[in-house]
Scaffold this active site. Structure first.
Site, PDB file in Angstrom:
ATOM      1  N   ASP A   1      42.872  33.809  42.445  1.00 31.03           N
ATOM      2  CA  ASP A   1      42.412  34.660  43.792  1.00 31.03           C
ATOM      3  C   ASP A   1      41.369  33.686  44.615  1.00 31.03           C
ATOM      4  O   ASP A   1      41.243  33.864  45.811  1.00 31.03           O
ATOM      5  CB  ASP A   1      41.505  35.828  43.267  1.00 31.03           C
ATOM      6  CG  ASP A   1      40.242  35.352  42.334  1.00 31.03           C
ATOM      7  OD1 ASP A   1      40.314  34.325  41.628  1.00 31.03           O
ATOM      8  OD2 ASP A   1      39.304  36.406  42.173  1.00 31.03           O
TER       9      ASP A   1
ATOM     10  N   ASP B   1      34.626  21.792  30.938  1.00 26.15           N
ATOM     11  CA  ASP B   1      33.676  22.409  31.856  1.00 26.15           C
ATOM     12  C   ASP B   1      33.037  20.968  32.449  1.00 26.15           C
ATOM     13  O   ASP B   1      33.030  19.805  31.833  1.00 26.15           O
ATOM     14  CB  ASP B   1      32.715  23.269  31.561  1.00 26.15           C
ATOM     15  CG  ASP B   1      32.264  24.346  32.855  1.00 26.15           C
ATOM     16  OD1 ASP B   1      31.625  23.594  33.706  1.00 26.15           O
ATOM     17  OD2 ASP B   1      32.322  25.298  32.739  1.00 26.15           O
TER      18      ASP B   1
ATOM     19  N   ALA C   1      46.844  38.413  40.476  1.00 24.90           N
ATOM     20  CA  ALA C   1      45.741  38.305  41.327  1.00 24.90           C
ATOM     21  C   ALA C   1      44.628  39.336  40.976  1.00 24.90           C
ATOM     22  O   ALA C   1      43.385  39.360  41.162  1.00 24.90           O
ATOM     23  CB  ALA C   1      45.836  38.283  43.048  1.00 24.90           C
ATOM     24  N   ASN C   2      45.091  40.359  40.551  1.00 19.54           N
ATOM     25  CA  ASN C   2      44.251  41.631  40.180  1.00 19.54           C
ATOM     26  C   ASN C   2      44.411  42.032  38.767  1.00 19.54           C
ATOM     27  O   ASN C   2      44.985  43.010  38.250  1.00 19.54           O
ATOM     28  CB  ASN C   2      44.232  42.879  41.205  1.00 19.54           C
ATOM     29  CG  ASN C   2      45.552  43.584  40.819  1.00 19.54           C
ATOM     30  OD1 ASN C   2      46.442  42.948  40.521  1.00 19.54           O
ATOM     31  ND2 ASN C   2      45.525  44.852  41.276  1.00 19.54           N
TER      32      ASN C   2
ATOM     33  N   HIS D   1      35.331  41.853  50.222  1.00 17.41           N
ATOM     34  CA  HIS D   1      35.845  40.668  50.216  1.00 17.41           C
ATOM     35  C   HIS D   1      36.174  40.373  51.851  1.00 17.41           C
ATOM     36  O   HIS D   1      37.149  40.093  52.286  1.00 17.41           O
ATOM     37  CB  HIS D   1      37.040  40.575  49.492  1.00 17.41           C
ATOM     38  CG  HIS D   1      36.593  40.444  48.236  1.00 17.41           C
ATOM     39  ND1 HIS D   1      36.132  39.436  47.581  1.00 17.41           N
ATOM     40  CD2 HIS D   1      36.944  41.244  47.143  1.00 17.41           C
ATOM     41  CE1 HIS D   1      36.001  39.687  45.933  1.00 17.41           C
ATOM     42  NE2 HIS D   1      36.358  40.860  45.877  1.00 17.41           N
TER      43      HIS D   1
ATOM     44  N   TYR E   1      33.923  46.986  46.852  1.00 18.80           N
ATOM     45  CA  TYR E   1      34.190  45.555  46.969  1.00 18.80           C
ATOM     46  C   TYR E   1      34.945  45.565  48.497  1.00 18.80           C
ATOM     47  O   TYR E   1      35.639  46.514  48.780  1.00 18.80           O
ATOM     48  CB  TYR E   1      35.361  45.071  46.082  1.00 18.80           C
ATOM     49  CG  TYR E   1      34.984  44.899  44.620  1.00 18.80           C
ATOM     50  CD1 TYR E   1      34.196  44.113  44.176  1.00 18.80           C
ATOM     51  CD2 TYR E   1      35.694  45.442  43.347  1.00 18.80           C
ATOM     52  CE1 TYR E   1      33.832  43.797  43.182  1.00 18.80           C
ATOM     53  CE2 TYR E   1      35.256  45.366  42.415  1.00 18.80           C
ATOM     54  CZ  TYR E   1      34.305  44.525  41.740  1.00 18.80           C
ATOM     55  OH  TYR E   1      34.105  44.090  40.603  1.00 18.80           O
TER      56      TYR E   1
ATOM     57  N   VAL F   1      38.298  28.203  36.553  1.00 20.59           N
ATOM     58  CA  VAL F   1      37.322  27.421  37.328  1.00 20.59           C
ATOM     59  C   VAL F   1      36.666  28.218  38.404  1.00 20.59           C
ATOM     60  O   VAL F   1      37.737  28.848  39.069  1.00 20.59           O
ATOM     61  CB  VAL F   1      37.922  26.045  37.281  1.00 20.59           C
ATOM     62  CG1 VAL F   1      37.124  25.328  38.532  1.00 20.59           C
ATOM     63  CG2 VAL F   1      38.041  25.223  36.147  1.00 20.59           C
TER      64      VAL F   1
HETATM   65  N1  LIG Z   1      42.962  37.051  38.809  1.00 17.51           N
HETATM   66  C1  LIG Z   1      42.208  37.990  38.535  1.00 17.51           C
HETATM   67  O1  LIG Z   1      42.238  39.078  38.402  1.00 17.51           O
HETATM   68  C2  LIG Z   1      40.710  37.657  38.454  1.00 17.51           C
HETATM   69  C3  LIG Z   1      39.870  38.627  37.924  1.00 17.51           C
HETATM   70  C4  LIG Z   1      38.370  38.075  37.692  1.00 17.51           C
HETATM   71  C5  LIG Z   1      37.874  36.827  38.253  1.00 17.51           C
HETATM   72  N2  LIG Z   1      38.934  36.130  38.575  1.00 17.51           N
HETATM   73  C6  LIG Z   1      38.585  34.705  38.900  1.00 17.51           C
HETATM   74  O2  LIG Z   1      38.357  33.888  37.887  1.00 17.51           O
HETATM   75  C7  LIG Z   1      37.576  32.540  38.367  1.00 17.51           C
HETATM   76  C8  LIG Z   1      36.558  32.253  37.358  1.00 17.51           C
HETATM   77  O3  LIG Z   1      35.504  33.329  37.371  1.00 17.51           O
HETATM   78  P1  LIG Z   1      34.108  33.177  36.581  1.00 17.51           P
HETATM   79  O4  LIG Z   1      33.579  34.580  36.780  1.00 17.51           O
HETATM   80  O5  LIG Z   1      34.653  32.876  35.087  1.00 17.51           O
HETATM   81  O6  LIG Z   1      33.188  32.076  37.258  1.00 17.51           O
HETATM   82  P2  LIG Z   1      32.182  31.424  36.755  1.00 17.51           P
HETATM   83  O7  LIG Z   1      31.508  30.796  37.847  1.00 17.51           O
HETATM   84  O8  LIG Z   1      31.444  32.218  35.755  1.00 17.51           O
HETATM   85  O9  LIG Z   1      32.852  30.005  35.880  1.00 17.51           O
HETATM   86  C9  LIG Z   1      33.275  29.078  36.493  1.00 17.51           C
HETATM   87  C10 LIG Z   1      33.297  27.766  35.754  1.00 17.51           C
HETATM   88  O10 LIG Z   1      34.029  26.742  36.337  1.00 17.51           O
HETATM   89  C11 LIG Z   1      33.340  25.612  35.772  1.00 17.51           C
HETATM   90  N3  LIG Z   1      34.001  24.178  36.837  1.00 17.51           N
HETATM   91  C12 LIG Z   1      33.713  24.117  38.135  1.00 17.51           C
HETATM   92  N4  LIG Z   1      34.339  23.103  38.300  1.00 17.51           N
HETATM   93  C13 LIG Z   1      35.035  22.318  37.182  1.00 17.51           C
HETATM   94  C14 LIG Z   1      35.874  21.525  36.803  1.00 17.51           C
HETATM   95  N5  LIG Z   1      36.097  20.436  37.512  1.00 17.51           N
HETATM   96  N6  LIG Z   1      36.477  21.481  35.476  1.00 17.51           N
HETATM   97  C15 LIG Z   1      36.129  22.633  34.637  1.00 17.51           C
HETATM   98  N7  LIG Z   1      35.303  23.613  34.744  1.00 17.51           N
HETATM   99  C16 LIG Z   1      34.967  23.585  36.218  1.00 17.51           C
HETATM  100  C17 LIG Z   1      31.748  26.028  36.499  1.00 17.51           C
HETATM  101  O11 LIG Z   1      30.845  24.968  35.726  1.00 17.51           O
HETATM  102  C18 LIG Z   1      31.796  27.184  35.605  1.00 17.51           C
HETATM  103  O12 LIG Z   1      31.405  27.136  34.397  1.00 17.51           O
HETATM  104  C19 LIG Z   1      37.037  33.048  39.832  1.00 17.51           C
HETATM  105  O13 LIG Z   1      38.004  32.264  40.592  1.00 17.51           O
HETATM  106  C20 LIG Z   1      37.307  34.406  40.058  1.00 17.51           C
HETATM  107  O14 LIG Z   1      37.370  34.790  41.120  1.00 17.51           O
HETATM  108  C21 LIG Z   1      40.356  36.391  38.969  1.00 17.51           C
END
Ligand SMILES: NC(=O)c1ccc[n+]([C@@H]2O[C@H](COP(=O)([O-])OP(=O)(O)OC[C@H]3O[C@@H](n4cnc5c(N)ncnc54)[C@H](O)[C@@H]3O)[C@@H](O)[C@H]2O)c1
Length: 366
Positions: free
Chosen positions: A270, A198, A299-300, A96, A94, A239
């Protein structure tokens, strides 16, 4: 090819770039694998496990970088590692890049081949090397949320599954993507009542098809969100707007509408978070409280479960690592369009347009 697995030295990172099973596959394909001593310890893999799989253990990170043609790891190299990286060396991890100009400039200077997990993209436009971490975070979100709903940590004092004679807790999931679906599945498994929101009807249809009847779907808009936050105990933020900051679906004024002790787990932290009051936290100090609402925004998240996360990550990275080792990066990227999308910097040249745009560069800056 000679492949090196260094120990991660970024703060609080216990994952490792390859499991003994991965080493076994590479060695079976006639590659040589060097693993830094204790690299896998944090994930529950020990030197002798790697040795039994065919790896040679090296004492120092310097030796691993100096003796390997390809480095497979988890997190982006940190400053102490920059000078260890050699010209033409493949780095598969990774990165970024868009979030660090310093890292980008360092990798340009070292003239390495940087293949970023997060930009490997399949034909459907999904990111196969990010998906497993979202799966981990989505499932973990419920585990954490359930914990912080307990009264001693200022939660509402609600048991998500309820008990006979007492209704279960309510979980509101924002986003029916990878995080959202996994979170909903876990919450449903505990017996909670779940609402998934969603804006993508395909995602809502999918959720509606695969989830049990106590998981309901609703369209995501401000009206529905304002209504639902009043009655739900745990809110999961999952989201994502690809390549952009997450939209603030929950604004500061809405916190007053929630009941005291409501818990928000904003997994999207994140990308800035989908709650206005979200700020990144760590596993050491994961929560804070604003207007009696508990915020969890680590965040992780996958870093807390390194055994599962390492296995989940390496399950998906290994086929690509093997391809890179078997064919060399040029032929491997030529043959595999998904892998080619992972190429970010090649011997001093940024080849991923979004990085140049992220820094407003007109040309490549070394
Ligand atoms: N904190 C952590 O450790 C960690 C770990 C992994 C992923 N993440 C984060 O989690 C988030 C989600 O990741 P993902 O893989 O599920 O993404 P994804 O693309 O699979 O899903 C995101 C969803 O959000 C929906 N969406 C967009 N706008 C919207 C709105 N206004 N209302 C409701 N839904 C809406 C999209 O249609 C989609 O279905 C990302 O920001 C990712 O980076 C964080």
């Amino acid at each position: 090819m000679i492949v090196g697995i260094p120990k991660e030295i970024k703060n609080n990172e216990s994952r490792v770039g390859m499991t003994p099973a991965g080493v076994f596959e590479l060695v079976k394909n006639n590659h040589k694998v060097y693993v830094q001593s204790d690299a896998g310890e944090g994930s529950g893999f020990f030197n002798q496990d790697y040795q039994q799989a065919g790896a040679v253990i090296l004492d120092t990170i310097g030796q691993v970088y100096a003796m390997s043609e390809m480095i497979v790891k988890v997190k982006e190299p940190i400053e102490d590692e920059y000078d260890l990286i050699q010209q033409g060396q493949i780095l598969f991890t990774y990165f970024h890049f868009a979030s660090s100009e310093a890292l980008t400039k360092a990798m340009i200077k070292q003239k390495a081949i940087c293949i970023a997990y997060e930009t490997v993209e399949d034909e459907e436009g999904t990111l196969p090397l990010l998906t497993p971490m979202s799966e981990v975070a989505g499932r973990m979100a419920i585990q954490q949320g359930a914990k912080y709903l307990e009264k001693p940590v200022k939660g509402r004092g609600v048991l998500l599954g309820g008990v006979p004679g007492v209704a279960p807790g309510k979980v509101l999931v924002l986003g029916a993507g990878v995080v959202g679906i996994q979170a909903a599945k876990m919450a449903a498994g505990l017996g909670a009542h779940v609402t998934i929101l969603d804006v993508n009807m395909k995602r809502l249809r999918y959720a509606n098809d695969v989830m049990p009847p106590h998981v309901v779907t609703e369209f995501s808009n401000e009206f529905n969100i304002r209504r639902l936050i009043k009655t739900h105990d745990l809110i999961i933020g999952g989201v994502l707007l690809k390549g952009a900051k997450a939209p603030n679906l929950i604004t500061r004024d809405m916190l007053k509408e929630m009941r005291p002790g409501t818990v928000i787990v904003d997994v999207a932290v994140d990308q800035g978070g989908c709650v206005e009051t979200t700020k990144p936290t760590t596993h050491e100090d994961p929560i804070y409280i604003i207007d009696d609402v508990v915020h969890y925004s680590v965040a992780n998240m996958p870093g807390a479960v390194p055994y599962t996360s390492t296995m989940a990550l390496t399950n998906v990275t290994l086929p690509y690592a093997l391809k890179l080792a078997n064919l060399g990066w040029e032929a491997a990227c030529e043959k595999d369009a998904s892998l080619k999308k992972g190429l970010n910097i090649v011997e001093g040249n940024v080849v991923y347009q979004e990085i140049i745009e992220a820094f407003g560069w007109e040309e490549i800056v070394a």
